[in-house]
Design a protein around this motif. Structure first.
Motif, PDB file in Angstrom:
ATOM      1  N   PHE A 189      23.089  12.781  31.144  1.00  0.00           N
ATOM      2  CA  PHE A 189      22.282  13.354  32.222  1.00  0.00           C
ATOM      3  C   PHE A 189      23.036  14.546  32.807  1.00  0.00           C
ATOM      4  CE2 PHE A 189      21.034   8.949  31.938  1.00  0.00           C
ATOM      5  CZ  PHE A 189      19.666   8.975  32.100  1.00  0.00           C
ATOM      6  N   LYS A 190      22.321  15.629  33.012  1.00  0.00           N
ATOM      7  CA  LYS A 190      22.951  16.818  33.591  1.00  0.00           C
ATOM      8  C   LYS A 190      22.476  17.004  35.022  1.00  0.00           C
ATOM      9  CE  LYS A 190      23.820  21.720  32.753  1.00  0.00           C
ATOM     10  NZ  LYS A 190      23.539  22.888  31.882  1.00  0.00           N
ATOM     11  N   ASP A 191      23.435  17.370  35.880  1.00  0.00           N
ATOM     12  CA  ASP A 191      23.082  17.623  37.283  1.00  0.00           C
ATOM     13  C   ASP A 191      22.255  18.906  37.382  1.00  0.00           C
ATOM     14  OD1 ASP A 191      24.491  15.397  38.127  1.00  0.00           O
ATOM     15  OD2 ASP A 191      26.366  16.497  38.326  1.00  0.00           O
ATOM     16  N   THR A 192      21.080  18.784  37.948  1.00  0.00           N
ATOM     17  CA  THR A 192      20.199  19.951  38.129  1.00  0.00           C
ATOM     18  C   THR A 192      19.645  19.945  39.552  1.00  0.00           C
ATOM     19  OG1 THR A 192      18.310  18.688  37.285  1.00  0.00           O
ATOM     20  CG2 THR A 192      19.524  20.028  35.700  1.00  0.00           C
ATOM     21  N   CYS A 193      19.334  21.135  40.034  1.00  0.00           N
ATOM     22  CA  CYS A 193      18.765  21.237  41.384  1.00  0.00           C
ATOM     23  C   CYS A 193      17.321  20.727  41.409  1.00  0.00           C
ATOM     24  CB  CYS A 193      18.823  22.687  41.867  1.00  0.00           C
ATOM     25  SG  CYS A 193      20.496  23.332  42.018  1.00  0.00           S
ATOM     26  N   CYS A 223      14.670  17.088  35.807  1.00  0.00           N
ATOM     27  CA  CYS A 223      15.572  16.205  35.059  1.00  0.00           C
ATOM     28  C   CYS A 223      15.940  16.877  33.740  1.00  0.00           C
ATOM     29  CB  CYS A 223      14.880  14.858  34.796  1.00  0.00           C
ATOM     30  SG  CYS A 223      15.883  13.673  33.888  1.00  0.00           S
ATOM     31  N   GLU A 224      17.206  16.746  33.345  1.00  0.00           N
ATOM     32  CA  GLU A 224      17.681  17.304  32.079  1.00  0.00           C
ATOM     33  C   GLU A 224      18.522  16.252  31.375  1.00  0.00           C
ATOM     34  OE1 GLU A 224      20.325  21.084  30.410  1.00  0.00           O
ATOM     35  OE2 GLU A 224      19.313  21.205  32.362  1.00  0.00           O
ATOM     36  N   ILE A 251      12.040  21.598  25.138  1.00  0.00           N
ATOM     37  CA  ILE A 251      12.926  20.924  24.181  1.00  0.00           C
ATOM     38  C   ILE A 251      13.900  21.983  23.665  1.00  0.00           C
ATOM     39  CG2 ILE A 251      13.074  19.617  22.028  1.00  0.00           C
ATOM     40  CD1 ILE A 251      10.170  18.813  22.376  1.00  0.00           C
ATOM     41  N   ALA A 252      15.185  21.796  23.884  1.00  0.00           N
ATOM     42  CA  ALA A 252      16.195  22.783  23.479  1.00  0.00           C
ATOM     43  C   ALA A 252      17.101  22.179  22.413  1.00  0.00           C
ATOM     44  CB  ALA A 252      17.029  23.225  24.689  1.00  0.00           C
ATOM     45  N   LEU A 253      17.200  22.841  21.267  1.00  0.00           N
ATOM     46  CA  LEU A 253      18.100  22.435  20.183  1.00  0.00           C
ATOM     47  C   LEU A 253      19.364  23.271  20.255  1.00  0.00           C
ATOM     48  CD1 LEU A 253      15.265  22.319  17.583  1.00  0.00           C
ATOM     49  CD2 LEU A 253      16.741  20.359  18.039  1.00  0.00           C
ATOM     50  N   TRP A 254      20.511  22.640  20.132  1.00  0.00           N
ATOM     51  CA  TRP A 254      21.767  23.382  20.283  1.00  0.00           C
ATOM     52  C   TRP A 254      22.866  22.788  19.401  1.00  0.00           C
ATOM     53  CZ3 TRP A 254      25.538  20.123  22.148  1.00  0.00           C
ATOM     54  CH2 TRP A 254      25.104  19.023  22.869  1.00  0.00           C
ATOM     55  N   GLN A 255      23.881  23.601  19.180  1.00  0.00           N
ATOM     56  CA  GLN A 255      25.059  23.180  18.417  1.00  0.00           C
ATOM     57  C   GLN A 255      26.245  23.987  18.906  1.00  0.00           C
ATOM     58  OE1 GLN A 255      24.553  23.313  14.180  1.00  0.00           O
ATOM     59  NE2 GLN A 255      26.462  22.268  13.748  1.00  0.00           N
ATOM     60  N   ASP A 256      27.300  23.300  19.366  1.00  0.00           N
ATOM     61  CA  ASP A 256      28.489  23.988  19.868  1.00  0.00           C
ATOM     62  C   ASP A 256      29.724  23.126  19.584  1.00  0.00           C
ATOM     63  OD1 ASP A 256      28.418  21.941  21.750  1.00  0.00           O
ATOM     64  OD2 ASP A 256      27.515  23.198  23.304  1.00  0.00           O
ATOM     65  N   VAL A 314      16.100  17.676  26.587  1.00  0.00           N
ATOM     66  CA  VAL A 314      14.732  17.706  27.128  1.00  0.00           C
ATOM     67  C   VAL A 314      14.839  17.961  28.633  1.00  0.00           C
ATOM     68  CG1 VAL A 314      12.607  16.417  27.493  1.00  0.00           C
ATOM     69  CG2 VAL A 314      13.889  16.139  25.358  1.00  0.00           C
ATOM     70  N   LYS A 315      14.165  19.008  29.094  1.00  0.00           N
ATOM     71  CA  LYS A 315      14.248  19.392  30.499  1.00  0.00           C
ATOM     72  C   LYS A 315      12.849  19.533  31.085  1.00  0.00           C
ATOM     73  CE  LYS A 315      16.267  22.860  33.593  1.00  0.00           C
ATOM     74  NZ  LYS A 315      17.043  24.109  33.698  1.00  0.00           N
ATOM     75  N   ASP A 316      12.692  19.029  32.326  1.00  0.00           N
ATOM     76  CA  ASP A 316      11.411  19.185  33.022  1.00  0.00           C
ATOM     77  C   ASP A 316      11.689  19.563  34.472  1.00  0.00           C
ATOM     78  OD1 ASP A 316      11.308  16.739  34.892  1.00  0.00           O
ATOM     79  OD2 ASP A 316      11.724  15.793  32.956  1.00  0.00           O
ATOM     80  N   ASP A 317      10.649  19.916  35.210  1.00  0.00           N
ATOM     81  CA  ASP A 317      10.808  20.279  36.623  1.00  0.00           C
ATOM     82  C   ASP A 317      10.132  19.256  37.518  1.00  0.00           C
ATOM     83  OD1 ASP A 317       8.275  20.886  35.853  1.00  0.00           O
ATOM     84  OD2 ASP A 317       8.352  23.010  36.435  1.00  0.00           O
ATOM     85  N   GLY A 318      10.192  17.978  37.081  1.00  0.00           N
ATOM     86  CA  GLY A 318       9.621  16.893  37.874  1.00  0.00           C
ATOM     87  C   GLY A 318      10.569  16.416  38.964  1.00  0.00           C
ATOM     88  N   PRO A 319      10.371  15.194  39.484  1.00  0.00           N
ATOM     89  CA  PRO A 319      11.191  14.704  40.599  1.00  0.00           C
ATOM     90  C   PRO A 319      12.630  14.377  40.195  1.00  0.00           C
ATOM     91  CG  PRO A 319       9.681  12.997  39.831  1.00  0.00           C
ATOM     92  CD  PRO A 319       9.293  14.258  39.118  1.00  0.00           C
ATOM     93  N   GLY A 320      12.910  14.205  38.889  1.00  0.00           N
ATOM     94  CA  GLY A 320      14.276  13.936  38.445  1.00  0.00           C
ATOM     95  C   GLY A 320      14.705  12.495  38.666  1.00  0.00           C
TER      96      GLY A 320
END
Length: 435
Positions: A412-416, A419-420, A348-353, A361-367
């Motif tokens: 949704f962000k493109d990841t190799c 899922c992100e 879980i990544a919190l950010w402000q820009d 929320v990012k995982d290394d599952g099947p996406g």
């Protein structure tokens, strides 16, 4: 009507200008006459008469009894309404009794000096001008009437076309749209807005139909299993334990059905917007910490690396409902843990820009395949990777509903790998896309 008023104004101004010009000339002549020596007036009037053979500017000098002494205006003194100011009268002693504009002066010795301008040509000009203006006004009126008729006919045709399209839509053809012309006028802008509304209505109708079909499809399986279990218990069960087993199976299936309906009702409640009344300042970091604490045991059971990462310090506040935000983030984290491999990672990544403030929320599952990203937000849709896992296909629909009520973006962000998904409140000036 406007053209007639305009032409009337032009006529009044033009004729008034001509009379003003004559009156100005009469006043100048009158001023010179007053300055002239009395014994030279007869010679002045006779001299003026020699240069006015057509009696266009007839002058006359009369004695105290009104008898003609000199000048081109013949006969006795006419009736004079007032002195030292221009006035209009008929030049009765001239051929044809033409109209005239005159000024009279009473001299110091009692004589009367009369100076006139024959205005027959001016009156003729006024008549011609009036005729021309009336003709032009009538022509303008006729052209305007024809133009209005053509515009009216065109408008009626457009209204008939719009009416026919509306009748077809009311008849059930939701794909029909109101006709738009190439004029891009106010009517076309209104029609474009209505067509946009019809697009949304058609989309919602298809969505409702899809939801109904999905409910029927998703409920058929648990209801069939419930009925099968009860029928088996009716036919085969002979002991208390066998009946208890059948009841337990029925309770499980009923709970699943109720969970589905509760999720649908929850999404409908969120989309209605009633929860906006309770919005307060919410710190996303506090929500993320609560979600992390709640799912930390689940992550440990699955032996995955589960962590919270902060890229911004201090409060990350937005206006919202803390319970709804917790529910949305919890759905994202639950999906991430569910699909992450044994021993994998969920972050879980919190950010402000410059884009705004949010949580990822990012995982290394099947996406989620790029082609399915819009579809997974629809109710009951199950991505290919999740078809064999427990769930009702409403989790991301609920997250999208929460994003919508908060004016947030679900991205949704493109990841190799894996899922992100980011849920963030755009900063001022950034567009929101909650498709």
């Amino acid at each position: 009507m406007i053209a007639i008023l305009l032409f009337g104004y032009l006529y009044r101004e033009i004729t008034g200008f001509e009379q003003e010009r004559i009156d100005d000339w009469l006043m100048r002549e009158h001023a010179e006459l007053i300055r002239e020596a009395p014994d030279e007036l007869i010679a002045r009037f006779q001299h003026q008469d020699q240069f006015d053979p057509r009696r266009q500017r007839p002058f006359a000098l009369f004695d105290t009894g009104g008898k003609h002494l000199a000048g081109g205006y013949p006969g006795e003194q006419p009736a004079i309404p007032y002195f030292d100011e221009p006035f209009s009268m008929r030049l009765a002693n001239l051929p044809g009794h033409p109209p005239g504009r005159c000024i009279a002066a009473r001299l110091s010795d009692g004589r009367i000096a009369l100076q006139c301008q024959n205005t027959r040509e001016l009156d003729h000009f006024d008549e011609e001008l009036l005729h021309a203006l009336l003709s032009t006004a009538m022509l303008t009126f006729v052209i305007g009437l024809i133009g209005a008729s053509l515009i009216g006919i065109s408008a009626m045709r457009r209204l008939d076309a719009v009416t026919a399209s509306i009748e077809e839509i009311v008849g059930g053809n939701l794909s029909q749209r109101l006709p738009v012309h190439s004029k891009r006028d106010d009517v076309d802008r209104l029609v474009s807005v209505v067509n946009g509304m019809l697009d949304e209505i058609e989309r919602l109708m298809h969505e409702v139909k899809g939801v109904c079909d999905a409910i029927a499809h998703d409920l058929r399986t648990p209801l069939t299993r419930m009925l099968g279990a009860l029928e088996r218990a009716q036919r085969r069960a002979k002991t208390e334990s066998e009946y208890r087993s059948a009841i337990d199976e029925t309770i499980v299936e009923t709970t699943s059905v109720l969970r589905t309906f509760n999720a649908l009702l929850r999404i409908s409640e969120i989309e209605s917007g009633v929860r906006r009344k309770g919005f307060t300042n919410v710190d996303l970091a506090a929500v993320a910490d609560d979600v992390f604490e709640f799912y930390e045991p689940t992550g440990e059971d699955k032996q995955i690396v589960f962590e919270v990462q902060r890229t911004a310090s201090g409060l990350q506040e937005i206006q919202g409902d803390p319970n709804l935000l917790f529910e949305a983030l919890a759905n994202l984290v639950e999906n991430a843990i569910k699909f992450a491999p044994h021993g994998g990672t969920v972050r879980i990544a919190l950010w402000q820009d410059a884009r705004g403030v949010g949580v990822t929320v990012k995982d290394d599952g099947p996406g989620i395949a790029k082609a399915e990203r819009d579809a997974v937000l629809r109710r009951f849709y199950r991505a290919e990777a999740s078809r064999h896992t427990v769930g009702n296909g409403l989790g991301l629909s609920l997250v999208a509903a929460v994003a919508g009520i908060h004016g947030m973006t679900l991205e949704f962000k493109d990841t190799c790998v894996g899922c992100e998904i980011s849920l963030f409140k755009p900063a001022h000036g950034h567009l929101v896309d909650n498709r």
